[in-house]
Write an enzyme that holds these catalytic residues in place. Structure first.
Site: not given
Length: 332
Positions: A17, A101, A140, A205
């Site tokens: 997202p 976030c 997450k 990554d």
């Protein structure tokens, strides 16, 4: 890998997202390029509760993108519950809780990765949302707030205990933002923990087929989530999937093939959300793939200034023709 009753197959690839990136048109495009699970842009619980139109639009799903998860964020338990119930009405395959976030306007106000500083509230939110909706709830998060508070191993167990059915871990702390290399060591430790029964998804990554395979082989994660590496290069899903399945690298796309795919992204975006908004959304992708080409600057500026679909198509066609014989090895 299964999340509840949702079966995503072996070692699936998930589109992360991303604010102002993972709109419906880009999600559909990534699905066509091999992504196994899409996620919406993250949605503010506060804004949903207040019926802010821009946030309500983020709940709009299309059948072509499924399976899809809606990700919400916030710091208030009751508002997160209401937001989750509103999101569930859109009938996503799952609801994801954003505890990762790092941006200041979110984390600095106690949402997103800010909840890594208040684990009891993170768990209270999770437990309440799990109880309030009938779809699987996932989360997450990051390794911790900073290098002195790497809490992910204990947090993973606690999130599982209050009902999340999968956990995605970004291999950086909040303090790192997106800087430096992701540290997958702790992701691997969470996956190797015999107490953990839910799928563990690795993030950070995942930017090449070779690194994707290395992360899976070395750390044993159940799935990979790909974020920034898909911006301007959504075909990375196809490249990684092919390599994981065959051990063989696909030949790189020619400049013309990349230009044609960028043209498709622009047209899909404009068809779904209108020409003006669609072009604005597509520009972040247009800025990426051709930046290393010699003498590209005038065409690139023109490409990013065009305000019509036809104008962008013409510039992309010119780029494809001008660099048709350009050796792709020069871009590696």
């Amino acid at each position: 890998m299964k999340i509840g009753e949702l079966d995503l197959g072996e070692k699936p690839l998930l589109l992360a997202p991303m604010e102002d990136v993972t709109d419906p048109s880009f999600r559909v495009f990534c699905k066509e390029q091999g992504a196994d699970m899409m996620y919406t842009e993250f949605v503010s619980a506060e804004a949903l509760v207040r019926n802010v139109n821009r946030s309500l639009r983020k709940l709009e799903l299309v059948e072509e993108e499924r399976p899809v998860g809606i990700q919400i964020y916030g710091k208030d338990v009751d508002k997160m519950v209401v937001a989750a119930q509103m999101a569930a009405e859109a009938k996503p395959e799952l609801i994801d809780l954003n505890f990762g976030c790092p941006v200041k306007k979110i984390a600095g106000k106690g949402s997103g990765s800010g909840l890594l500083l208040d684990i009891p509230k993170m768990l209270a939110i999770t437990k309440a949302v799990v109880k309030a909706v009938d779809v699987p709830v996932t989360a997450k998060t990051r390794l911790g707030w900073d290098s002195d508070s790497l809490v992910i191993e204990s947090v993973a167990e606690q999130l599982q205990d209050v009902g999340v059915q999968a956990l995605c871990i970004h291999g950086r702390t909040r303090e790192q933002m997106y800087n430096g290399e992701a540290d997958w060591t702790l992701i691997g430790k969470v996956k190797a923990n015999p107490r953990m029964k839910i799928p563990i998804i690795g993030n950070g990554d995942v930017d090449s087929p070779q690194r994707a395979k290395m992360f899976i082989d070395k750390y044993g994660v159940d799935a990979l989530m790909i974020g920034r590496a898909s911006i301007g290069k959504p075909w990375i899903f196809r490249e990684i999937k092919h390599f994981l399945q065959t051990g063989v690298l696909l030949p790189p796309l020619t400049i013309k093939e990349q230009a044609d795919l960028m043209d498709d992204i622009v047209k899909k975006s404009c068809a779904m959300i209108g020409e003006r908004r669609g072009i604005l959304h597509a520009r972040r992708h247009l800025a990426i793939p051709f930046r290393s080409l010699p003498d590209i600057r005038p065409l690139r500026i023109q490409l990013l200034r065009e305000k019509s679909v036809s104008g962008i198509s013409n510039v992309l066609k010119e780029i494809g023709e001008k660099y048709a014989s350009y050796p792709m090895s020069e871009l590696e």
